[in-house]
Motif scaffolding. Sequence first.
Motif, mmCIF file in Angstrom:
data_model
loop_
_atom_site.group_PDB
_atom_site.id
_atom_site.type_symbol
_atom_site.label_atom_id
_atom_site.label_comp_id
_atom_site.label_asym_id
_atom_site.label_seq_id
_atom_site.Cartn_x
_atom_site.Cartn_y
_atom_site.Cartn_z
ATOM 1 N N PHE A 447 0.840 -1.238 0.385
ATOM 2 C CA PHE A 447 0.179 0.057 0.199
ATOM 3 C C PHE A 447 0.963 0.599 -0.046
ATOM 4 O O PHE A 447 0.160 1.825 -0.409
ATOM 5 N N ARG A 448 1.521 1.242 0.520
ATOM 6 C CA ARG A 448 2.951 2.321 0.763
ATOM 7 C C ARG A 448 3.509 2.947 -0.486
ATOM 8 O O ARG A 448 3.484 4.025 -0.894
ATOM 9 N N GLY A 449 3.729 1.696 -0.921
ATOM 10 C CA GLY A 449 4.625 1.654 -2.568
ATOM 11 C C GLY A 449 3.297 2.236 -3.364
ATOM 12 O O GLY A 449 4.119 3.128 -4.317
ATOM 13 N N GLY A 450 2.734 2.114 -3.515
ATOM 14 C CA GLY A 450 0.949 2.753 -4.875
ATOM 15 C C GLY A 450 1.018 3.821 -3.806
ATOM 16 O O GLY A 450 0.519 4.289 -4.687
ATOM 17 N N ALA A 451 0.836 3.937 -3.034
ATOM 18 C CA ALA A 451 0.727 5.445 -2.631
ATOM 19 C C ALA A 451 1.841 6.347 -2.906
ATOM 20 O O ALA A 451 1.436 7.603 -3.402
ATOM 21 N N ILE A 452 2.714 6.173 -3.078
ATOM 22 C CA ILE A 452 3.664 7.307 -2.553
ATOM 23 C C ILE A 452 3.648 7.400 -4.696
ATOM 24 O O ILE A 452 4.227 8.696 -5.057
ATOM 25 N N PHE A 453 3.162 6.678 -5.495
ATOM 26 C CA PHE A 453 3.287 6.074 -7.005
ATOM 27 C C PHE A 453 2.217 7.188 -7.451
ATOM 28 O O PHE A 453 2.599 8.283 -8.056
ATOM 29 N N THR A 454 1.410 6.920 -6.368
ATOM 30 C CA THR A 454 0.384 7.944 -7.026
ATOM 31 C C THR A 454 0.307 9.019 -6.386
ATOM 32 O O THR A 454 0.308 10.598 -7.546
ATOM 33 N N ALA A 455 1.780 9.816 -5.759
ATOM 34 C CA ALA A 455 1.679 11.200 -5.539
ATOM 35 C C ALA A 455 2.481 11.432 -6.089
ATOM 36 O O ALA A 455 2.671 12.564 -6.670
ATOM 37 N N VAL A 456 3.872 10.506 -6.478
ATOM 38 C CA VAL A 456 4.737 11.361 -8.069
ATOM 39 C C VAL A 456 3.904 11.312 -9.316
ATOM 40 O O VAL A 456 3.507 12.470 -9.423
ATOM 41 N N LEU A 457 3.431 10.339 -9.496
ATOM 42 C CA LEU A 457 2.500 10.684 -11.234
ATOM 43 C C LEU A 457 1.367 11.736 -10.722
ATOM 44 O O LEU A 457 0.605 12.957 -11.843
ATOM 45 N N GLY A 458 0.556 12.821 -9.564
ATOM 46 C CA GLY A 458 -0.377 13.081 -9.593
ATOM 47 C C GLY A 458 0.977 14.732 -9.605
ATOM 48 O O GLY A 458 0.258 15.964 -10.185
ATOM 49 N N ILE A 459 2.323 14.554 -9.503
ATOM 50 C CA ILE A 459 3.141 15.733 -9.417
ATOM 51 C C ILE A 459 3.170 15.992 -11.661
ATOM 52 O O ILE A 459 3.011 16.947 -11.852
#
Length: 592
Positions: A447-459
């Motif tokens: 979940f942590r990895g997926g959440a960080i990926f979400t945040a990066v793509l959001g930028i």
Amino acid sequence: MTIRELLGSLRLSKDVDTTKEKLLMSSSAAAKLDVTGASSSSSNIISSLLNSAELGGSDANSSSSSDGKPAAAESRTKTFWGKLLEPNCPRAPINPDKWLYNQDFAPIMEEGRILTAKDMASLWVMLVVGVPTYYLAGSLVEMGMAWWQGIITVFLANVIVLIPMVLSSHAGTKFGIPFPVIARAPFGIVGANVPAMLRAFIGCGWFGIQTWIGGQAIFQLLNTLLAAHHAVAPAPLPSHEWPVIPWLGISAPEFASFMLFWLLQVGIIWNGIASIKQLEKYSAPILIVLSCTLLAWAYIKAGGFGPILSAPSQFAPGGAKAGQFWQVFFPALTANVGCWVSLTLNIPDFTRFSKSQADQVAGQAIGLPLFMAAFSFIGVAVTSATITIFGRAISDPIEVMSLIGGLFPTLLALIGVILAVLASNIAANVVGTANSLVNLNPQIFSFRGGAIFTAVLGILLAPWRLIQSSQGFIFTWLIGYSALLGPVGGIMLVDYFWVRDRSLDINALYSSDEKGPYWYTKGFNLSALVALVAGILPNVPGFLAAAGITSEVPLVFSVIYSNSWFVGIFLGGLVYWLLSEQQIPKLNRDQT
């Protein structure tokens, strides 16, 4: 944070509150808990009405087989409402594959159902009352609509989207399974990752937009603080006077504020989500109070509702956009539908916790169209008032709050927005998107990895470009992703209600057995993929024109794109139905 933790943060009855922490365990453990909270009165009333409409017995086992298929006699005699509000029949899969099953994807048993109609309505209040919703409603005035035209457009769109929202919720409520698992039936065990990743991409975009909104609130907050101390520090420049960085399209202070809010969210994601639970509880009340206060300020400042609501439609004879109403109405209707179209897919992630079908239907029917229309009135009214107060329509609530005047009111408003966006963004956009990524392989992705990926793509999606204008926000973003997700919704509804007659094989949904009913061709259902492409393709030319990639396209493609969700859900469902009739033997409805 799992979806179970998110739902556990909602304020429920006293009995349910005492078992919240236990409900965070696996669904098998949750099944042993004794949750005695009664359903809300609205749910009881609906249930009584349904009993008189040949709903049948309340025992799920008496009306359904082990795979959730209604018994033949009852299936034939049930009314539409009887079928829609049939009893739940969740059950745990036998020997599920590890790469298809984990704690988050396990079916929720009856004892773990904690949401009543009241709770579902409250959930919608939390989702509806937000800056993007306000901005969308205000954009209708900015585009030329009178206040009443904007409210009717919003209400009609949400009545329309309520239909697929309730229908999509059915499987989640009945079987207790989330969206990525349900998608395995029409798209295949492996092919389900296609709609899941489309949904994840949209979630990343919304995460970026919400982060930009939070960053703008920080930017305006810092400006207000500097302005209050201009005797010892230079007076701040308005946001539109800061030099723009060419390759970014925004100023350095705005980007720094955006990144500050982004880092704040990433820090919470990385270190754990427990601290955000209390914020989630109070995010909706904070925004409701702020919204009502903002409406009261507009009422006083504009001299009453008369000036606020007297702004004429620019589409009226003699107006600046006379005769162009329908050219704006249909895209606006699609955009308002598109505001929730992503949630029409993963709404089972929430309704799998509903006590009954009656609870999810009643809660959503009350919470979505009514609260959406009420909050939209605030957005439309305040935006209309800005014409009187400031001489121009301002649909961005952050900018409006920054112009209110007075240090304390401005600080209070902007801090409230920051807290609310922080809580709702992680809950609404990070959780579902991260779970879609985990669905790729629960043994590899955390979940942590997926959440960080979400945040990066959001930028990387540069959300400030999506929301910097009504044209970009509505025509490029909302209508654009409606074209992607509309066909997915059509395919899933046709598969569940027509091809399978509300029946799912729970064991097969968690199995990669090549002889299983959901394996199809190497894990992919080619019929669903062809239908998905067929539903998307007609909207591509219109999207390219709306995004500025091409100069112009034939009028027919512009009309199709303006109604992209309606076109997509119809074509996707129709093509899938035609192909399924040929390739997938339809379930015999008289089968016991």
